[in-house]
Write a protein that holds these residues in place. Structure first.
Motif, mmCIF file in Angstrom:
data_model
loop_
_atom_site.group_PDB
_atom_site.id
_atom_site.type_symbol
_atom_site.label_atom_id
_atom_site.label_comp_id
_atom_site.label_asym_id
_atom_site.label_seq_id
_atom_site.Cartn_x
_atom_site.Cartn_y
_atom_site.Cartn_z
ATOM 1 N N GLN A 9 -27.782 28.531 -34.221
ATOM 2 C CA GLN A 9 -26.819 27.734 -34.982
ATOM 3 C C GLN A 9 -25.963 26.856 -34.077
ATOM 4 O O GLN A 9 -25.516 25.780 -34.485
ATOM 5 N N ALA A 10 -25.743 27.310 -32.838
ATOM 6 C CA ALA A 10 -24.943 26.537 -31.888
ATOM 7 C C ALA A 10 -25.784 25.546 -31.091
ATOM 8 O O ALA A 10 -25.242 24.818 -30.249
ATOM 9 N N GLY A 11 -27.097 25.510 -31.345
ATOM 10 C CA GLY A 11 -27.965 24.615 -30.592
ATOM 11 C C GLY A 11 -28.083 24.996 -29.129
ATOM 12 O O GLY A 11 -28.208 24.132 -28.254
ATOM 13 N N LEU A 12 -28.061 26.294 -28.854
ATOM 14 C CA LEU A 12 -28.054 26.777 -27.465
ATOM 15 C C LEU A 12 -29.289 27.627 -27.162
ATOM 16 O O LEU A 12 -29.221 28.604 -26.431
ATOM 17 N N GLU A 13 -30.424 27.242 -27.705
ATOM 18 C CA GLU A 13 -31.638 28.020 -27.462
ATOM 19 C C GLU A 13 -32.278 27.682 -26.117
ATOM 20 O O GLU A 13 -33.047 28.478 -25.582
ATOM 21 N N ARG A 14 -31.978 26.496 -25.578
ATOM 22 C CA ARG A 14 -32.568 26.080 -24.294
ATOM 23 C C ARG A 14 -31.528 25.353 -23.467
ATOM 24 O O ARG A 14 -30.523 24.892 -23.972
ATOM 25 N N GLY A 15 -31.824 25.253 -22.155
ATOM 26 C CA GLY A 15 -30.994 24.458 -21.264
ATOM 27 C C GLY A 15 -29.981 25.274 -20.486
ATOM 28 O O GLY A 15 -29.817 26.484 -20.703
ATOM 29 N N PRO A 16 -29.268 24.609 -19.563
ATOM 30 C CA PRO A 16 -28.296 25.302 -18.699
ATOM 31 C C PRO A 16 -27.189 26.008 -19.482
ATOM 32 O O PRO A 16 -26.802 27.124 -19.129
ATOM 33 N N MET A 17 -26.664 25.372 -20.552
ATOM 34 C CA MET A 17 -25.601 26.021 -21.338
ATOM 35 C C MET A 17 -26.129 27.253 -22.052
ATOM 36 O O MET A 17 -25.393 28.223 -22.242
ATOM 37 N N SER A 18 -27.394 27.215 -22.447
ATOM 38 C CA SER A 18 -28.000 28.392 -23.073
ATOM 39 C C SER A 18 -28.040 29.554 -22.091
ATOM 40 O O SER A 18 -27.692 30.690 -22.443
ATOM 41 N N LEU A 19 -28.462 29.262 -20.848
ATOM 42 C CA LEU A 19 -28.517 30.323 -19.833
ATOM 43 C C LEU A 19 -27.132 30.895 -19.571
ATOM 44 O O LEU A 19 -26.957 32.118 -19.464
ATOM 45 N N TYR A 20 -26.132 30.011 -19.457
ATOM 46 C CA TYR A 20 -24.762 30.482 -19.219
ATOM 47 C C TYR A 20 -24.272 31.334 -20.385
ATOM 48 O O TYR A 20 -23.683 32.410 -20.188
ATOM 49 N N THR A 21 -24.522 30.875 -21.624
ATOM 50 C CA THR A 21 -24.048 31.611 -22.797
ATOM 51 C C THR A 21 -24.719 32.974 -22.900
ATOM 52 O O THR A 21 -24.083 33.982 -23.219
ATOM 53 N N ARG A 22 -26.022 33.033 -22.602
ATOM 54 C CA ARG A 22 -26.730 34.310 -22.635
ATOM 55 C C ARG A 22 -26.173 35.271 -21.577
ATOM 56 O O ARG A 22 -26.029 36.479 -21.824
ATOM 57 N N TRP A 23 -25.875 34.732 -20.402
ATOM 58 C CA TRP A 23 -25.274 35.566 -19.343
ATOM 59 C C TRP A 23 -23.901 36.070 -19.790
ATOM 60 O O TRP A 23 -23.574 37.252 -19.612
ATOM 61 N N LEU A 24 -23.106 35.169 -20.381
ATOM 62 C CA LEU A 24 -21.767 35.545 -20.838
ATOM 63 C C LEU A 24 -21.848 36.632 -21.912
ATOM 64 O O LEU A 24 -21.106 37.624 -21.853
ATOM 65 N N LEU A 25 -22.737 36.472 -22.873
ATOM 66 C CA LEU A 25 -22.862 37.472 -23.936
ATOM 67 C C LEU A 25 -23.361 38.808 -23.386
ATOM 68 O O LEU A 25 -22.966 39.869 -23.876
ATOM 69 N N HIS A 26 -24.210 38.747 -22.359
ATOM 70 C CA HIS A 26 -24.636 39.985 -21.696
ATOM 71 C C HIS A 26 -23.434 40.698 -21.086
ATOM 72 O O HIS A 26 -23.268 41.920 -21.248
ATOM 73 N N ARG A 27 -22.581 39.950 -20.397
ATOM 74 C CA ARG A 27 -21.374 40.547 -19.804
ATOM 75 C C ARG A 27 -20.437 41.087 -20.887
ATOM 76 O O ARG A 27 -19.838 42.153 -20.725
ATOM 77 N N MET A 28 -20.323 40.361 -22.002
ATOM 78 C CA MET A 28 -19.466 40.819 -23.090
ATOM 79 C C MET A 28 -20.004 42.119 -23.697
ATOM 80 O O MET A 28 -19.218 43.002 -24.057
ATOM 81 N N ARG A 29 -21.335 42.243 -23.800
ATOM 82 C CA ARG A 29 -21.902 43.483 -24.334
ATOM 83 C C ARG A 29 -21.562 44.666 -23.437
ATOM 84 O O ARG A 29 -21.214 45.750 -23.925
ATOM 85 N N LEU A 30 -21.689 44.488 -22.126
ATOM 86 C CA LEU A 30 -21.364 45.570 -21.197
ATOM 87 C C LEU A 30 -19.904 45.981 -21.334
ATOM 88 O O LEU A 30 -19.574 47.174 -21.372
ATOM 89 N N TRP A 31 -19.020 44.983 -21.407
ATOM 90 C CA TRP A 31 -17.588 45.270 -21.541
ATOM 91 C C TRP A 31 -17.293 45.914 -22.889
ATOM 92 O O TRP A 31 -16.538 46.885 -22.975
ATOM 93 N N ASP A 32 -17.910 45.385 -23.947
ATOM 94 C CA ASP A 32 -17.657 45.894 -25.294
ATOM 95 C C ASP A 32 -18.068 47.361 -25.401
ATOM 96 O O ASP A 32 -17.335 48.186 -25.963
ATOM 97 N N ARG A 33 -19.224 47.688 -24.865
ATOM 98 C CA ARG A 33 -19.699 49.080 -24.916
ATOM 99 C C ARG A 33 -18.796 49.991 -24.093
ATOM 100 O O ARG A 33 -18.432 51.085 -24.524
#
Length: 372
Positions: A129-153
């Protein structure tokens, strides 16, 4: 007893803010902490002039309009709140509020509207929905969400008692945090909705038009049932999709955003309230039941807690065929669904019921701690 209430952000007076409102009424001496406060003046009445303590994000550039862009800083922000002087900490969590730091002598109870949806099972939907399936911003967002999952858990272990707003959210909490929770449904102002008497011939759907609400599915189903009238209320970014689904169908009336009084009238006179979204809880469904209106709802999410066999019909999948079949099943049993039963069902989710259950839960925990 010193009490702190922690909420993610104040942007509008919506469902999670109504929970905070009741917490403030139950513990009027509490101090309120939020990551960011951009609540319009006209919606601040529930705070009753109470000061709001914000994090450093409040002062960052463009934060008043784009505070969500600082998501990566929010875990740090909530951890900077100094809550060491409080006996009881209550957090209202759908993102980061539960991550506040408390000590062994403090009780932390977190009311969870949902674990961070976009970081867990809805990540791929969010990226699309955010248009972030590919590209540098997609990689950054996926990394950020990975870090958020670790913190959230990891921060789930900081909470002494987790309260879920529905069985569905309790299941998600168990899945992603691996911890138990107590279900206490959120407060719904059922007194604003009175029992309808005279029913008209229309079915009703009222929802904000965003993708997960699946309003277009309901419209498509009724397009295939030209002898049944559907009234659609609401607006949003998905409105064009809904209009396209309804094009040329004389039995479908698109009303857009309507005044509250008109929405109540339409709900009180509807044959049934149709809802195809998978909701964490579903306040709109409870409000319809408070009007004595039966429900035809998707059988996942909070609807499982709300709909009873004597008050409505659940359908098994989000599809045109399932909605069509559910309408037909409803019409076969409609005469046996009494408005009074629907109204009685809604009262289980009243403000008074929430206050009684949540206060008793917290006071019970405090008593256990004092006796230990």
């Amino acid at each position: 007893m010193k009490v702190a209430i922690v909420h993610e952000w104040l942007e509008s007076y919506a469902g999670s803010e109504r929970v905070v409102e009741q917490m403030l009424l139950l513990w009027p001496q509490a101090d309120l902490f939020v990551v960011c406060d951009v609540l319009p003046e006209g919606e601040r009445g529930f705070l009753k002039g109470r000061p709001v303590r914000t994090s450093f994000i409040q002062k960052l550039p463009f934060a008043r309009k784009h505070f969500r862009k600082y998501l990566s800083l929010m875990p740090i922000a909530v951890e900077q709140f100094d809550l060491s002087g409080y006996d009881l900490v209550l957090s209202s969590n759908h993102a980061v509020a539960k991550g506040v730091i408390t000590g062994p002598g403090q009780l932390h109870v977190s009311y969870v509207h949902s674990p961070m949806r976009y970081a867990w099972d809805l990540q791929h939907q969010y990226l699309r929905q955010a248009g972030l399936e590919r590209g540098p911003m997609s990689l950054y967002t996926r990394w950020l969400l990975h870090r958020m999952r670790l913190w959230d858990r990891s921060t789930a272990s900081r909470v002494d008692s987790v309260v879920a707003n529905s069985r569905y959210i309790a299941e998600r909490i168990e899945k992603v945090w691996r911890c138990p929770s107590t279900v206490i449904h959120p407060p719904v102002d059922v007194e604003r909705f009175t029992l309808g008497e005279a029913r008209e011939d229309h079915y009703l759907i009222a929802a904000r038009m965003v993708p997960y609400k699946r309003v277009e599915l309901v419209v498509e189903a009724f397009r295939g049932m030209p002898d049944r009238r559907l009234v659609v209320c609401g607006d949003g970014p998905g409105a064009a999709l809904v209009r396209a689904a309804a094009a040329g169908a004389p039995n479908i009336e698109l009303r857009g955003r309507v005044a509250q009084a008109e929405l109540v009238r339409l709900t009180r006179t509807a044959r049934a309230f149709v809802y195809a979204a998978e909701e964490d809880f579903g306040i709109g469904m409870v409000e319809a039941q408070a009007c004595g209106t039966p429900l035809i709802a998707f059988g996942r999410g909070g609807a499982r807690d709300i709909v009873r066999p004597e008050t409505g019909i659940l359908f098994p999948e989000q599809s045109v065929g399932a909605i069509t079949a559910a309408v037909q099943r409803f019409e076969a049993v409609a005469a046996s669904i009494r408005p009074e039963a629907c109204r009685e069902n809604a009262l289980r989710f009243s403000i008074a019921a929430f206050r009684e259950r949540f206060h008793a839960h917290v006071e019970g925990l405090l008593a256990e701690r004092a006796a230990a």
